[in-house]
Design an enzyme around this catalytic site. Structure first.
Site, PDB file in Angstrom:
ATOM      1  CG  ASP A 193      39.020 -62.464  22.836  1.00 49.09           C
ATOM      2  OD1 ASP A 193      39.468 -63.417  22.186  1.00 49.09           O
ATOM      3  OD2 ASP A 193      38.606 -62.586  24.005  1.00 49.09           O
TER       4      ASP A 193
HETATM    5  C1  GLC Z   1      39.173 -65.159  26.049  1.00 43.68           C
HETATM    6  C2  GLC Z   1      39.073 -65.828  24.726  1.00 43.68           C
HETATM    7  C3  GLC Z   1      37.699 -65.822  24.150  1.00 43.68           C
HETATM    8  C4  GLC Z   1      36.690 -65.917  25.270  1.00 43.68           C
HETATM    9  C5  GLC Z   1      36.785 -64.634  26.084  1.00 43.68           C
HETATM   10  C6  GLC Z   1      35.792 -64.617  27.258  1.00 43.68           C
HETATM   11  O1  GLC Z   1      40.376 -64.504  26.217  1.00 43.68           O
HETATM   12  O2  GLC Z   1      39.990 -65.461  23.695  1.00 43.68           O
HETATM   13  O3  GLC Z   1      37.616 -66.917  23.221  1.00 43.68           O
HETATM   14  O4  GLC Z   1      35.382 -66.095  24.763  1.00 43.68           O
HETATM   15  O5  GLC Z   1      38.096 -64.401  26.553  1.00 43.68           O
HETATM   16  O6  GLC Z   1      36.164 -65.565  28.203  1.00 43.68           O
END
Ligand code: GLC
Length: 751
Positions: A282
């Site tokens: 993430d």
């Molecule tokens: C965020 C989220 C994730 C998302 C990623 C890209 O912090 O936790 O679900 O897909 O970043 O935006």
């Protein structure tokens, strides 16, 4: 100079035909992957592991140079098709090996045409609705050059204080599994073999929904048995549906954050599930390993993540900054690096990017076209849940009203109705409830609109008098209240899930007028509504319904269609009941009507052991305000004749369970027939009931249908104390009904 790329017009059919040829290329792509690996330098291999955020401007120039040097494997958050094609062109034509880019974006519940939030879609209990929403989202995103989305979110949503419950598919493992698989198929098609399909990403692996106190990113402690029985099955279902990628969670799981959790990423995902896609972190979750306190610095964070089996790093640069040294020090082997790169290249080949890296928007259906809007409207209709309907206030009969008061900050707000995670939406496409009500009302009915509150959080009652006047001068009041979109979603958690701002006071004052009140609620979570539920005649829960909120809600209010949504989450009476969910364990002292005594009924100086003594809170009733699976219709359904084709089954056999459902009203309507089963005693305690099947059916007035479920003993399995998936002999209780409070009951024995 901005390159203007004129690509040979790939005919849409040619794109499809050519991609069909790619279907059986697994063995070919393996040869091509190995050929690439043999040619790649260590730096180029590390480059494939890097997912870089594109913020445009000067950053873009630096990014182009890194592309030429093969230092980037994927980008996220670029949505301009010309820029995407330009960046792909650099990767494919100007880098040494010409490896195309993955282009990622959060297409969570729509790209330009916005569907209900995932929690709302879950309330449709209709895999076809979820599939279609993902399919259309993929077409719109792919037309702009996006080939990878970070969805479905498969976390268990049992804590409505958590802002991200809005993105979940509810509280139930089985429901999430079925709908999550449908979303994967909608995004990807059968084998990623079409230009209008995009790679999905099963997230957040795993256990993120158990964040303590519903506070985002917070600690999770989940016993392996609970992890395997509750949290993991939706991810397995998504992988069975072909999910191409998996994203690790931010959260610390039992002391080892998911982004460095070898048990999750190697034991479960690779060894047990044979996952052959790739794992992405993430946002900066690898860098955060030192913040968690798992590592002293970025280099050790890179080691822990790579060694645990995390293939691609999102946004942070620990891999690009430290993997080379870790390999030189032989702490990460070349074989480990090659495996990570191979996992990523495999998805690029499956996407056919080496043959067709570019997009050409004119070859795709127009964004936000009538068909897409019609699908979004149907999704919003089937997602809305009728929670209360007394005194026949719904549906509104046009002929019986002259004036309707439409009141509230969410009646005419094309942005707020879209909900969380809508980066690419354009509120100008939104059709609001106020306009739709006016359209349906036409000349016959006058609509009195008062916003009454600046936002859902307003504490002022400055405009309440206008609202009360409108109510007094109308035959019926429709209130549009709830949460604006920013109050749910990532990092937007609430310690009190009551109606925000001064909304309760507004409801009380409108209720005092004595007018019939229909409350339409938009929200990204279950709200605690016990303090207002008796002040209104009807409640329609619309979640955040998306672009077509207005026409959907208006059709429901005026009876063009009957509501058919069912709750995918349990609604607590008050926040203090959280977490509350239907598939709870029985405990050793379950509450009963006989043992329950409310705090107000306790006599002064009652003896210590004469009150309570079972599992409940003194100051609130032990039942939820609205149970999982609940939702009213404009008609009534009668359930009868629960029949099992056998009373005993052996391991490996199937039992057929059926019931009759009769539409006793005068409405064509849909009903979600639900099957629940309880394993009465086992080597580990089992929930008091679990959803094991559901079917959404249509019934004409007076029509009866028999709905059947086939349950195999595998469907009754669970992980025991030794973490073996088993089905144990014993008694099973069966219910079929219209909610988790199903009353039709029977039982069978597995011997
Ligand atoms: C965020 C989220 C994730 C998302 C990623 C890209 O912090 O936790 O679900 O897909 O970043 O935006």
């Amino acid at each position: 100079m901005q390159h203007r790329f004129i690509f040979k017009q790939y005919s849409y059919n040619y794109i499809i035909m050519y991609r069909e040829l790619l279907m059986g290329t697994d063995s070919v792509s393996k040869i091509r992957i190995n050929d690439l690996l043999n040619k790649m330098t260590i730096e180029e291999k590390i480059g494939q592991l890097c997912l870089v955020n594109t913020t445009g401007g000067s950053h873009l120039e630096a990014l182009k140079n890194n592309l030429k040097d093969g230092k980037i494997g994927a980008i996220l958050n670029e949505v301009n098709p010309d820029v995407i094609n330009e960046l792909q062109y650099i990767a494919v034509k100007e880098s040494r090996l010409g490896i195309p880019l993955l282009i990622g974006r959060d297409v969570i519940h729509g790209f330009k045409t916005i569907f209900p939030i995932p929690l709302g879609q879950a309330a449709s209990w209709n895999p076809d609705i979820v599939y279609e929403g993902a399919r259309i989202s993929a077409i719109e995103a792919a037309s702009q050059g996006i080939n990878w989305t970070f969805a479905p979110m498969l976390d268990i949503g049992r804590d409505p204080r958590w802002g991200r419950v809005a993105e979940t598919l509810g509280e139930d493992t089985y429901l999430i599994s079925v709908l999550g698989a449908a979303m994967v198929s909608g995004f990807q098609g059968t084998k990623l073999n079409r230009k209008d399909r995009i790679a999905s990403c099963a997230k957040h692996f795993a256990g993120y929904g158990a964040s303590e106190s519903g506070r985002d990113y917070n600690t999770t402690n989940i016993p392996e048995n609970e992890l395997r029985n509750t949290h993991l099955p939706p991810f397995k279902a998504a992988l069975n549906a072909g999910a191409a990628t998996v994203m690790t969670s931010f959260s610390d799981l039992d002391g080892v954050p998911a982004s460095a959790n070898e048990f999750l990423l190697k034991q479960v995902l690779r060894k047990e599930w044979k996952f052959d896609g790739f794992v992405v972190s993430d946002w900066e979750s690898i860098k955060q390993l030192s913040t968690h306190g798992l590592t002293p610095n970025d280099k050790e964070s890179a080691f822990e993540a790579a060694n645990a089996g995390l293939d691609m790093e999102m946004a942070s640069q620990t891999y690009s900054e430290h993997l080379f040294a870790l390999i030189n020090e032989s702490r990460i082997s070349m074989q480990q690096l090659d495996t990570m790169v191979s996992n990523i290249l495999g998805i690029k080949f499956r996407l056919g990017l080496f043959e067709l890296p570019y997009t050409n928007p004119p070859d795709f259906p127009e964004l936000v076209n009538e068909n897409h809007l019609a699908a979004a409207k149907e999704a919003a209709i089937q997602s809305a849940v009728l929670l209360k309907n007394e005194n026949n206030v719904l549906p509104i009969v046009k002929e019986s009203v002259k004036t309707i008061a439409v009141i509230g900050p969410l009646a005419d707000d094309g942005y707020e109705q879209l909900g969380t995670w809508v980066f690419d939406a354009d509120e100008r496409h939104s059709q609001t409830p106020l306009n739709a009500i006016k359209e349906i009302s036409g000349e016959d009915v006058h609509v009195n609109y008062v916003r009454a509150m600046e936002s859902t959080r307003s504490k002022s009652s400055q405009f309440f008098s206008d609202a009360i006047d409108a109510a007094n001068n109308s035959d019926i009041v429709v209130l549009f209240l709830g949460e604006e979109s920013i109050l749910s979603g990532e990092a937007h958690c609430r310690a009190d899930i009551g109606l925000p701002g001064n909304q309760v006071e507004l409801i009380k004052q409108i209720s005092a007028t004595g007018k019939p009140i229909i409350l339409v609620l938009m929200a990204g979570r279950a709200l605690a509504l016990e303090n207002i539920v008796n002040d209104v005649d009807a409640i329609l829960y619309a979640w955040h319904p998306g672009t077509m909120a207005g026409p959907a809600i208006a059709d429901l209010l005026f009876g063009k269609v009957s509501p058919s949504g069912k709750l995918p989450v349990t609604f607590p009476r008050v926040t203090g009941q959280v977490p509350i969910y239907y598939s709870q364990k029985n405990t050793g002292k379950p509450v009963t009507p006989e043992t329950y005594m409310h705090i107000d009924d306790i006599q002064p100086r009652m003896h210590q052991v004469s009150v309570g003594n079972t599992s409940y809170h003194l100051d609130t009733h032990y039942t939820p305000l609205f149970p999982f699976g609940f939702g009213l219709s404009y008609t009534e359904f009668n359930y009868s004749h629960l029949v099992l084709d056998k009373n005993e089954i052996h391991l490996g056999e199937t039992i057929n369970i059926s019931a009759e459902i009769f539409n006793k009203g005068c409405w064509d309507a849909m009903e979600t027939v639900q099957l629940y089963i309880r394993d009465v005693s086992a080597s580990v305690t089992r929930p008091v009931k679990e959803l094991k099947g559901f079917k959404k059916i249509s019934l004409a007035p007076g029509e009866t249908k028999v709905v059947s479920f086939q349950i195999h003993t595998d469907d009754l399995s669970f992980h025991n104390r030794k973490m073996q998936r088993v089905t144990e002999p014993g008694k099973f209780i069966v219910w079929i009904g219209s909610s988790s409070n199903a009353e039709l009951q029977s039982e069978f024995e597995m011997i």
